[in-house]
Write a protein that holds these residues in place. Structure first.
Motif, mmCIF file in Angstrom:
data_model
loop_
_atom_site.group_PDB
_atom_site.id
_atom_site.type_symbol
_atom_site.label_atom_id
_atom_site.label_comp_id
_atom_site.label_asym_id
_atom_site.label_seq_id
_atom_site.Cartn_x
_atom_site.Cartn_y
_atom_site.Cartn_z
ATOM 1 N N ARG A 98 0.838 -1.209 0.000
ATOM 2 C CA ARG A 98 0.000 0.000 0.000
ATOM 3 C C ARG A 98 0.873 1.260 0.000
ATOM 4 N NH1 ARG A 98 -3.789 2.619 4.471
ATOM 5 N NH2 ARG A 98 -5.027 3.916 3.081
ATOM 6 N N LYS A 99 1.963 1.209 0.729
ATOM 7 C CA LYS A 99 2.893 2.339 0.758
ATOM 8 C C LYS A 99 3.474 2.570 -0.638
ATOM 9 C CE LYS A 99 7.065 3.899 3.102
ATOM 10 N NZ LYS A 99 8.101 3.546 4.094
ATOM 11 N N GLU A 100 3.817 1.493 -1.335
ATOM 12 C CA GLU A 100 4.346 1.594 -2.699
ATOM 13 C C GLU A 100 3.299 2.172 -3.650
ATOM 14 O OE1 GLU A 100 7.284 1.178 -5.639
ATOM 15 O OE2 GLU A 100 7.466 0.886 -3.493
ATOM 16 N N VAL A 101 2.061 1.722 -3.503
ATOM 17 C CA VAL A 101 0.963 2.252 -4.338
ATOM 18 C C VAL A 101 0.790 3.743 -4.065
ATOM 19 C CG1 VAL A 101 -1.551 2.191 -4.687
ATOM 20 C CG2 VAL A 101 -0.246 0.056 -4.622
ATOM 21 N N GLY A 102 0.797 4.136 -2.808
ATOM 22 C CA GLY A 102 0.643 5.549 -2.448
ATOM 23 C C GLY A 102 1.778 6.410 -2.968
ATOM 24 N N ARG A 103 2.987 5.842 -2.982
ATOM 25 C CA ARG A 103 4.145 6.593 -3.459
ATOM 26 C C ARG A 103 4.036 6.863 -4.959
ATOM 27 N NH1 ARG A 103 8.901 5.691 -5.570
ATOM 28 N NH2 ARG A 103 8.750 3.432 -5.659
ATOM 29 N N GLN A 104 3.495 5.893 -5.717
ATOM 30 C CA GLN A 104 3.457 6.042 -7.168
ATOM 31 C C GLN A 104 2.168 6.664 -7.700
ATOM 32 O OE1 GLN A 104 4.868 2.824 -9.551
ATOM 33 N NE2 GLN A 104 6.187 2.040 -7.934
ATOM 34 N N LEU A 105 1.103 6.638 -6.908
ATOM 35 C CA LEU A 105 -0.157 7.236 -7.358
ATOM 36 C C LEU A 105 -0.202 8.702 -6.947
ATOM 37 C CD1 LEU A 105 -2.931 4.604 -6.569
ATOM 38 C CD2 LEU A 105 -1.999 5.220 -8.784
ATOM 39 N N ASN A 106 -0.924 9.447 -7.703
ATOM 40 C CA ASN A 106 -1.078 10.865 -7.398
ATOM 41 C C ASN A 106 -2.504 11.110 -6.915
ATOM 42 O OD1 ASN A 106 0.012 13.362 -7.162
ATOM 43 N ND2 ASN A 106 -0.079 13.869 -9.343
ATOM 44 N N VAL A 107 -2.867 10.494 -5.774
ATOM 45 C CA VAL A 107 -4.216 10.639 -5.227
ATOM 46 C C VAL A 107 -4.118 11.142 -3.792
ATOM 47 C CG1 VAL A 107 -5.281 8.882 -6.682
ATOM 48 C CG2 VAL A 107 -4.263 8.209 -4.522
ATOM 49 N N ARG A 108 -5.195 11.775 -3.361
ATOM 50 C CA ARG A 108 -5.214 12.345 -2.019
ATOM 51 C C ARG A 108 -5.226 11.250 -0.950
ATOM 52 N NH1 ARG A 108 -9.468 14.315 1.340
ATOM 53 N NH2 ARG A 108 -10.955 13.780 -0.267
ATOM 54 N N LEU A 109 -6.076 10.234 -1.137
ATOM 55 C CA LEU A 109 -6.170 9.133 -0.188
ATOM 56 C C LEU A 109 -5.801 7.836 -0.895
ATOM 57 C CD1 LEU A 109 -9.549 10.058 1.519
ATOM 58 C CD2 LEU A 109 -7.270 10.314 2.480
ATOM 59 N N VAL A 110 -4.888 7.098 -0.305
ATOM 60 C CA VAL A 110 -4.461 5.826 -0.879
ATOM 61 C C VAL A 110 -5.479 4.758 -0.484
ATOM 62 C CG1 VAL A 110 -2.635 4.097 -0.928
ATOM 63 C CG2 VAL A 110 -2.058 6.516 -0.685
ATOM 64 N N PRO A 111 -5.993 4.010 -1.446
ATOM 65 C CA PRO A 111 -6.990 2.986 -1.106
ATOM 66 C C PRO A 111 -6.373 1.847 -0.291
ATOM 67 C CG PRO A 111 -6.485 2.935 -3.462
ATOM 68 C CD PRO A 111 -5.763 4.094 -2.889
ATOM 69 N N THR A 112 -7.191 1.276 0.575
ATOM 70 C CA THR A 112 -6.748 0.094 1.312
ATOM 71 C C THR A 112 -6.669 -1.075 0.328
ATOM 72 O OG1 THR A 112 -9.013 -0.501 1.883
ATOM 73 C CG2 THR A 112 -7.806 0.852 3.471
ATOM 74 N N LEU A 113 -5.809 -2.018 0.612
ATOM 75 C CA LEU A 113 -5.625 -3.164 -0.278
ATOM 76 C C LEU A 113 -6.126 -4.437 0.386
ATOM 77 C CD1 LEU A 113 -2.004 -2.568 -1.635
ATOM 78 C CD2 LEU A 113 -4.156 -2.113 -2.793
#
Length: 142
Positions: free
Chosen positions: A75-90
């Motif tokens: 999830r941390k990796e997804v949040g680092r690469q996505l440009n979104v305000r809230l990172v979705p739970t996995l």
């Protein structure tokens, strides 16, 4: 419009997860995992990743446990690469597609075998009842 954004986000998460798993995790339980599909909820807060594992049942179970324990890192990796305000739970769910495909293939094989048996019986079958005494041999059959 929200559906298009969901689809783009799901596809991007699938690519990010696949790339991260290709690089490898430091978990010896993780086998050959393929992310088959990612679905994102309508509010973009939750992502469900479907995966398959090449190997035995024990390897599938171990890989599932490894993915569950690595959810925070992924999830941390997804949040680092996505440009979104809230990172979705996995959430990781084993994909039942390979097992379903195998079951369908078995059913199709069985249907072909039964069709062959019926065709064999039909080739030697004769019409029920007596021959039509009023039918001439030169008449065309309907």
């Amino acid at each position: 419009m929200a559906g298009e954004r969901q689809a783009r986000l799901a596809d991007r998460i699938r690519v990010i997860l696949a790339e991260r798993l290709e690089k490898g995790l430091r978990d010896p339980r993780l086998g050959f995992v393929t992310i088959t599909e990612v679905r994102v909820s309508g509010d973009l807060q939750h992502a469900t990743a479907f995966y398959t594992v090449l190997g035995t049942d024990e390897e599938r179970i171990a890989s599932g446990a490894a993915l569950t324990s690595a959810t925070g890192l992924l999830r941390k990796e997804v949040g680092r690469q996505l440009n979104v305000r809230l990172v979705p739970t996995l959430e990781f769910i084993p994909d039942a597609l390979p097992e379903s495909a195998g079951h369908i293939a078995d059913l199709l094989r069985e249907a072909r075998e039964r069709d062959a048996e019926v065709a064999k019986l039909a080739s030697s079958a004769t019409h029920a009842g007596e021959a039509d005494p009023y039918r001439r041999d030169d008449e065309d059959e309907d």
